[in-house]
Structure formats: C-alpha cells, structure tokens
Design an enzyme around this catalytic site. Structure first.
Site: not given
Ligand SMILES: NC(=O)c1ccc[n+]([C@@H]2O[C@H](COP(=O)([O-])OP(=O)(O)OC[C@H]3O[C@@H](n4cnc5c(N)ncnc54)[C@H](OP(=O)(O)O)[C@@H]3O)[C@@H](O)[C@H]2O)c1
Length: 265
Positions: A143, A156
């Site tokens: 990120s 985070y």
């Molecule tokens: N959205 C943003 O603004 C943003 C910005 C920069 C970086 N990111 C990074 O991008 C990545 C994806 O985030 P996103 O935005 O797509 O958020 P999201 O829609 O909340 O997706 C998070 C994913 O992580 C999985 N997950 C969480 N805890 C888990 C566990 N204990 N075991 C297995 N799977 C788990 C969830 O699946 P289940 O709940 O089904 O297990 C879900 O598929 C993350 O690493 C986040 O830090 C996001």
C-alpha cells in the site's frame, strides 16, 4: 505438470479483480486457486466468471492448519506455481490506545505473518528459470501506507512497510532463480476495505481522498502488467507516486507533524 496461479483475498475487492483479470487474459493456467474464508463469495466468483479452472480454497490464513493444508495439497499433486498473489489483508483505523488487541493481532497476522508463511510454503513449487528468462512471479499487495508512519492507522501502515521491505528483499534473494517479486502500492481503492477498517462508520471515500480513489479492476490489470515486465515496486497512480517521492525527500518528522495537523482538522 499443472501450471497454476494462487490468489489470496479472492473473495472481494482487489483479489477478486485480479482473478477476473487473470480469467479474461491468461490461458496458460491449468488451475487458478482462489483463497479466502467466505466460501459463498468464492463460489459466486466461479459462477460469475464461468471459468472452470477456478478452484475455491476455503482457508483462514491465520490458522496454521489451513496454511499447512495448502502446502499438502501442493505436495499431493504435480504443480508448478507460475503466479502467487498475496492480496488478503485488513486494517483498523484508530489510535493504538483505542484499537482492540484482537484487531492489532489480526492485522499483523494476516498482513505480515500469513503472507510470509504462505510464500515460504509455496516457494518450493514456484517455477524457476535461468537468469533473465521468465520464471514464476509473486505479487504482494502492500500500500502507499507503507511509505510513511500514519498516526490513526499506525499498525496497518507499519504492516504494509513490512510487506514492501519483505518483497524487496525476497525479490533480491530469488532473482538468480528467475522469480520476480513485485510489491504493489496503491492508495485508496474502492472496495469493502474502508467499511471494515472503520467498523462500518465509513463505507465510501469522501473529501480529498475521493479524488485519489483507484478502481480495483484497473489496478489489477496494471499490476499484472507491471509484474510481467519485472517491476520490483509498482506504485499505482500519479498521486501515490507523489507521496512516494515526498516520503523520500522530506524528513519523516516533518511529515508526521503535517499528518497530525491534518488529523486535528
Ligand atoms: N482498499 C484499499 O483502499 C487498499 C489500499 C491499499 C492496499 N490495500 C490492500 O489490498 C488488499 C486487498 O484489500 P481490498 O481492498 O480488496 O479489501 P477487501 O475487499 O476487504 O478484501 C480483503 C480480502 O482479504 C481476505 N482476508 C482477510 N482476512 C483473511 C483471513 N484471516 N484469511 C483469509 N483471507 C482473509 C478477505 O476474505 P474473507 O473475508 O472471505 O476471508 C478478502 O478477500 C489488502 O492487503 C489491503 O491492505 C487496500
């Protein structure tokens, strides 16, 4: 031997976008393992794409036995992993003093520990190649929060610094095997992430952050291209490249003062 891709965090947001993009452009995979806890969401993704190569893997990445079973599944078959995308992650907003202990633990566990352990487990199965030829690829979703300490999102941001530095070092270790490791650093992306990060208080980006928000599908497409080109760090969107530059050019103490002022307003 089966050529496979493994994508964690595939049940929503950026991980789901990666899976859709791989399904639409990549025909070299025999199987695409999609990993998350929510089986219904994984099944819905299979139905949505209609791609028979998708293999839902229900796993809680914080559970050692679930990680172990992914390793056993790899050992039991004849697999070559061409692409590993570590996308699962979470964060909780708030000062450390106000964060719940279990939220701090889950953030570090999923973002840092399970990402590292899964990489270690999958590593023996990742395709290798002579130097300058194309071996397998690892994409770790960090990120732009990785660039600087962030009061109000301290755990985070620190966890994503870990992902960034882990990826850079791992990439150096694996270069001789032709394996490319790419750390992807986006700013805010329109997914479920924000709602979860704020306990549902905020579900959409507002104010100045709205103009920085990236689209998950476009991010996934650009990240896959960047990894294919061998990029070690991929900072997505111009606004985040500016933040990256500032993080290198301006003393961290000064940036922290500015961040504190922003928080007070
Ligand atoms: N959205 C943003 O603004 C943003 C910005 C920069 C970086 N990111 C990074 O991008 C990545 C994806 O985030 P996103 O935005 O797509 O958020 P999201 O829609 O909340 O997706 C998070 C994913 O992580 C999985 N997950 C969480 N805890 C888990 C566990 N204990 N075991 C297995 N799977 C788990 C969830 O699946 P289940 O709940 O089904 O297990 C879900 O598929 C993350 O690493 C986040 O830090 C996001």
């Amino acid at each position: 031997m089966k050529n496979i891709a493994i994508v964690t965090g595939a049940s929503s947001g950026i991980g789901e976008a990666f899976v859709k993009e791989i399904c639409s452009v990549d025909d070299k995979f025999d199987e695409i393992w999609i990993v998350a806890r929510r089986q219904d969401k994984l099944d819905a993704l299979v139905a949505l794409t209609g791609d028979r190569r998708l293999r839902p893997v229900k796993a809680d990445l914080t559970d050692a036995s679930d990680l172990e079973s992914i390793g056993k599944r790899l050992e039991a078959g004849d697999y070559s992993v061409d692409l590993l995308i570590n996308c699962a992650g979470l964060g909780k907003r708030g000062n450390v003093a106000d964060n719940a202990i279990e939220d701090i633990a889950a953030t570090i566990n999923v973002n840092c520990q399970s990402l590292s352990l899964l990489t270690k487990i999958v590593l023996p199965f990742i395709k290798t190649a002579p130097v300058k030829k194309k071996g397998g690829r690892i994409i770790n979703i960090a990120s732009s929060a990785a660039f600087l300490p962030q009061p109000g999102f301290a755990v985070y941001a620190a966890s994503k610094s870990y992902v960034l530095n882990f990826s850079r070092a791992l990439g150096a270790e694996l270069a001789a095997k032709g394996i490319v490791v790419t750390a992807v650093c986006p700013g805010p992306v329109d997914t479920e992430f924000l709602g979860k990060a704020t306990g549902g208080r905020e579900t959409e980006f507002t104010g100045i952050r709205k103009s920085f928000v990236a689209d998950a599908d476009k991010l996934a497409k650009a990240s896959l291209k960047a990894s294919f080109r061998g990029r070690r760090v991929f900072v997505y969107k111009f606004s985040q490249k500016v933040i990256h530059f500032i993080s290198k050019a301006v003393p961290t103490g000064l940036v922290l003062c500015f961040e504190q002022k922003l928080l007070k307003n």
